[in-house]
Design a protein around this motif. Sequence first.
Motif, short mmCIF file in Angstrom:
data_model
loop_
_atom_site.label_atom_id
_atom_site.label_comp_id
_atom_site.label_asym_id
_atom_site.label_seq_id
_atom_site.Cartn_x
_atom_site.Cartn_y
_atom_site.Cartn_z
N LEU A 249 -61.33 114.80 -40.98
CA LEU A 249 -59.89 114.20 -40.79
C LEU A 249 -60.21 112.82 -40.36
N THR A 250 -61.17 112.52 -39.75
CA THR A 250 -61.37 111.27 -39.02
C THR A 250 -61.80 110.03 -40.27
N ALA A 251 -62.74 110.65 -41.11
CA ALA A 251 -62.59 109.80 -42.29
C ALA A 251 -61.45 109.65 -43.09
N ALA B 101 -58.40 109.81 -42.27
CA ALA B 101 -57.28 109.05 -41.56
C ALA B 101 -57.92 107.63 -41.68
N LEU B 102 -59.00 107.25 -41.74
CA LEU B 102 -59.47 105.61 -41.67
C LEU B 102 -59.22 105.18 -42.94
N LYS B 103 -59.67 105.97 -44.16
CA LYS B 103 -59.46 105.70 -45.47
C LYS B 103 -58.06 105.43 -45.89
N GLY B 104 -57.43 105.87 -45.17
CA GLY B 104 -56.07 105.92 -45.59
C GLY B 104 -55.13 104.37 -45.00
N LEU B 105 -56.00 103.89 -44.03
CA LEU B 105 -55.46 102.70 -43.56
C LEU B 105 -55.58 101.53 -44.64
N SER B 106 -54.33 100.67 -44.38
CA SER B 106 -54.46 99.48 -45.16
C SER B 106 -54.40 98.31 -44.41
N ASP C 187 -56.33 100.03 -33.20
CA ASP C 187 -55.26 100.87 -32.64
C ASP C 187 -55.33 102.16 -33.56
N ALA C 188 -55.85 102.18 -34.58
CA ALA C 188 -56.22 103.51 -35.18
C ALA C 188 -56.91 104.52 -34.39
N MET C 189 -58.04 103.79 -34.27
CA MET C 189 -59.02 104.75 -33.27
C MET C 189 -58.46 105.23 -32.08
N ARG C 190 -57.46 104.50 -31.39
CA ARG C 190 -56.88 105.02 -30.28
C ARG C 190 -56.24 106.18 -30.43
N VAL C 191 -55.62 106.57 -31.54
CA VAL C 191 -55.00 107.70 -31.99
C VAL C 191 -55.84 108.66 -32.32
N LEU C 192 -56.73 108.35 -33.28
CA LEU C 192 -57.47 109.59 -33.79
C LEU C 192 -58.61 109.97 -32.94
N PHE C 193 -59.24 108.95 -31.86
CA PHE C 193 -60.30 109.38 -31.28
C PHE C 193 -60.23 110.67 -30.37
N GLU D 183 -58.08 113.08 -30.94
CA GLU D 183 -58.06 114.34 -31.69
C GLU D 183 -59.31 114.72 -32.10
N ALA D 184 -60.11 113.69 -32.41
CA ALA D 184 -61.55 113.98 -32.78
C ALA D 184 -62.28 114.67 -31.96
N VAL D 185 -62.16 114.07 -30.57
CA VAL D 185 -62.88 114.47 -29.34
C VAL D 185 -62.29 116.02 -29.10
N ALA D 186 -61.16 116.23 -29.09
CA ALA D 186 -60.64 117.74 -28.97
C ALA D 186 -61.25 118.77 -30.08
N LEU D 187 -61.55 118.42 -31.21
CA LEU D 187 -62.26 119.15 -32.11
C LEU D 187 -63.56 119.42 -31.66
N VAL D 188 -64.12 118.18 -31.66
CA VAL D 188 -65.66 118.17 -31.15
C VAL D 188 -65.78 119.09 -30.02
N SER D 189 -64.95 119.00 -28.96
CA SER D 189 -65.23 119.96 -27.65
C SER D 189 -64.87 121.18 -28.17
N ALA D 190 -64.07 121.71 -28.89
CA ALA D 190 -63.94 123.08 -29.58
C ALA D 190 -65.14 123.39 -29.98
N ALA D 191 -65.71 122.75 -30.99
CA ALA D 191 -67.06 122.91 -31.58
C ALA D 191 -68.10 123.31 -30.61
N ARG D 192 -68.29 122.34 -29.88
CA ARG D 192 -69.29 122.56 -28.79
C ARG D 192 -69.27 123.85 -27.95
N GLN D 193 -67.90 124.39 -27.45
CA GLN D 193 -67.77 125.53 -26.98
C GLN D 193 -68.25 126.77 -27.89
N GLY D 194 -67.97 126.37 -29.26
CA GLY D 194 -68.60 127.42 -30.08
C GLY D 194 -69.86 127.63 -30.38
N PHE D 195 -70.75 126.48 -29.95
CA PHE D 195 -72.28 126.24 -30.01
C PHE D 195 -72.65 127.00 -28.65
#
Length: 98
Positions: free
Chosen positions: A52-54, A56-61, A75-81, A83-95
């Motif tokens: 998702l992060t990749a 979103a970044l590819k979609g930037l012009s 600015d884009a990373m302020r929005v994306l980061f 969300e990515a952290v929330a997903l990584v946190s959920a993954a970490r809890q899965g491990f």
Amino acid sequence: MSEEGGFSFPFGGDPEDLMRGLREFAERQAESVAEAQREQFATLTLNTAVELTAAALKGLSVSGGPDEQAIALRDAMRVLFPEAVALVSAARQGFMRE
């Protein structure tokens, strides 16, 4: 049947011991399956965060000079980061084991 009127178990040994062994085996199998499911969830979640992060970044012009492009990407990373952290946190809890 034995002479005392008891039941002779065909596999030998105590039926209670066999049941206890089967119960312990089933519990170990259930734990193993649960751990494999947590790892699979974590892996899928991490992959989703990266994809998702990749995407979103590819979609930037971005246009303009290097400074303007850097500002647009920040600015884009302020929005994306977050969300990515929330997903990584959920993954970490899965491990992590419960």
